[in-house]
Scaffold this active site. Structure first.
Site, mmCIF file in Angstrom:
data_model
loop_
_atom_site.group_PDB
_atom_site.id
_atom_site.type_symbol
_atom_site.label_atom_id
_atom_site.label_comp_id
_atom_site.label_asym_id
_atom_site.label_seq_id
_atom_site.Cartn_x
_atom_site.Cartn_y
_atom_site.Cartn_z
ATOM 1 C CD GLN A 1 -3.082 -0.826 2.213
ATOM 2 O OE1 GLN A 1 -3.088 -1.520 3.212
ATOM 3 N NE2 GLN A 1 -3.971 0.126 1.989
ATOM 4 C CG HIS A 2 0.381 3.406 2.347
ATOM 5 N ND1 HIS A 2 -0.992 3.567 2.412
ATOM 6 C CD2 HIS A 2 0.722 2.658 3.434
ATOM 7 C CE1 HIS A 2 -1.452 2.943 3.489
ATOM 8 N NE2 HIS A 2 -0.441 2.390 4.120
ATOM 9 C CG ASP B 1 0.075 -5.108 1.821
ATOM 10 O OD1 ASP B 1 -0.724 -4.294 2.334
ATOM 11 O OD2 ASP B 1 1.315 -5.001 1.945
#
EC number: 2.7.1.17
Length: 462
Positions: free
Chosen positions: A71-72, A226
């Site tokens: 992520q991110h 995830d």
């Protein structure tokens, strides 16, 4: 047999699993490594994905596929769909100052929690965009669109080069700081606050939305972050708190309501089913064990054996595992430290035990925070590479004070993506139910001393 593919593009590697859509039985799989570092060009992910697909026997015979990913990560594209600069990953802490500024500019953490369910820290995408705007104005001027690692890979698999066709899902969008899981809407005002102007953002799909098609015509699912994929892949139910020990450490549950935590400890992410995913994330998890093996000159099995030779609490030896700064608590510039070193504790067994306990204590604190914000936890489902350690499994039962279930080792993020792909392929209202293998169970063993001495030392660093 109808086959589906699940892809996990994580920080360290890309995994592809091909499973039977009805039963979940593993048919074949592949894996390829990613480069190290907190700044990676997305082309490296694409190359690893192609290698992993080839190892898995290709995707020509699958009825659907889905991509889950770390992520991110900030993937920025120009108007032609070309990558502007290497992606800044979730574990890159250079935007810590930008995060602090964004909190102040909106009027505090409570304002952010109310707006998007999370409070800025260096991990989140918008803080990286602010860093880019401040520090690389020439690159920033070229940016036309922003997306996340799994969005970009799904888009590449679809064969599109048009930035207007990039799609994402709720779980990954909810970790950007400019999309709200509570309202299911983007917050363009916050994107403009962070970057200075608006950018093209991916369309956010529902649980079975179609993000594109493979060359064989098979649909691509919306994908997932995830942790949301891991929850879906384990089949965890109500009252199950999933603790995942990988590059990062995470503890999360599925919930009907998004938490509002102005401290930012609990992030109000979304899951893959239309619900919410309250989560606490630590930067330092399995790599704490890696560091301990290097210090002691042993392998992971030997580290586990050493740790189990020392008593609970390691006779007062406490390791604070902030080896690369920390996200929870928000201490991006912190370092690791060892406290309570005496002649008695200056041996490999005590250090091994303190490493395991220190890594897990941060996650136990995270579970406490989830419960304070309304989560229910009756048992722990322990997954990730760190769960392969017997010492981690046994110490977890002491620290969490709940039964610990350890499913057989597997690629649960990729499995969650595969299960989503099966859901898309069947076109039904409910996801498929795959029979899980019997987990190992470790009964709760109360050892409050470990938590007490860890908190005493950790409080000195705040």
């Amino acid at each position: 047999m109808t086959l589906v593919a699940g892809i996990d593009s994580s920080t360290q590697s890309c995994k592809v699993v091909i499973r039977d859509a009805e039963t979940g039985k593993l048919v074949r799989q592949g894996r390829a490594a990613h480069p190290d570092g907190t700044e990676v060009h997305p082309d490296a992910w694409w190359a690893a994905l192609q290698e992993a697909i080839e190892q898995a026997g290709g995707l020509d015979d699958v009825a659907a596929a889905s991509v889950a990913g770390q992520q991110h990560g900030m993937v920025v594209l120009d108007e032609n769909g070309e990558v502007v600069r290497p992606a800044l990953l979730w574990n890159d802490t250079r935007s810590a100052g930008a995060a602090a500024d964004l909190i102040q500019e909106l009027g505090g953490g409570a304002k952010w929690a109310d707006a998007v369910g999370i409070v800025p820290v260096a991990s989140f995408t918008l803080t990286k965009l602010r860093w880019l705007a401040r520090n690389e104005p020439a690159n920033a001027a070229r940016v036309a669109a922003v997306c996340l690692p799994h969005d970009w890979l799904t888009w590449k698999l679809s064969g599109s080069t048009d930035i207007n066709t990039i799609k994402t899902d709720r779980s990954d969008a909810s970790g950007t700081l400019y999309w709200s899981a509570k309202t299911n809407e983007y917050r363009p005002d916050l994107l403009e606050l962070g970057f200075g102007r608006l950018l093209k953002t991916p369309e956010v799909l529902g649980p079975t939305g179609i993000a594109g098609h493979l060359p064989n015509g098979a649909p691509l699912g919306p994908g997932a972050g995830d942790n949301a994929a891991a929850l879906f892949g384990t089949g965890a139910g109500p009252g199950d708190a999933v603790v995942s020990i990988g590059t990062s450490g995470t503890v999360f549950v599925s919930a009907e309501v998004s938490p509002d935590d102005p401290s930012g400890t609990v992030a109000g992410f979304a899951d893959v089913t239309g619900r919410f995913l309250p989560i606490v994330v630590t930067l330092n998890a399995a790599r704490v064990l890696d560091a301990a093996t290097k210090l002691l000159g042993v392998d992971h099995d030997q580290l586990s054996s050493l740790a189990l030779q020392a008593p609970a609490g390691a006779d007062g030896l406490v390791l604070i595992p902030y080896l690369e700064g920390e996200r929870t608590p928000n201490l991006p510039d912190a370092t690791g430290s060892i406290h309570g070193l005496t002649l008695r504790t200056a041996d490999p067994a005590h250090l091994a035990r303190a490493s395991v306990e220190g890594m897990l204590c941060g996650l136990a604190d995270g579970l406490d925070a989830l419960i304070r914000h309304g989560a229910t936890a009756n048992r722990i489902v322990l997954v990730g590479g760190g769960a392969r350690s017997e010492a981690v499994r046994r110490v977890a039962a002491e620290l969490f004070g709940l039964p610990v279930l350890v499913p057989p080792p597997g690629e649960y993020v990729a499995d969650g993506a595969a299960r989503q792909a099966a859901w898309v392929a069947r076109g039904g209202a409910e996801p498929p139910v795959w029979t899980a293998e019997t987990p190992e169970t470790y009964e709760a063993v109360a050892a409050p001393l470990i938590r007490e001495q860890y908190k005493k030392v950790a409080n000195l660093l705040k």
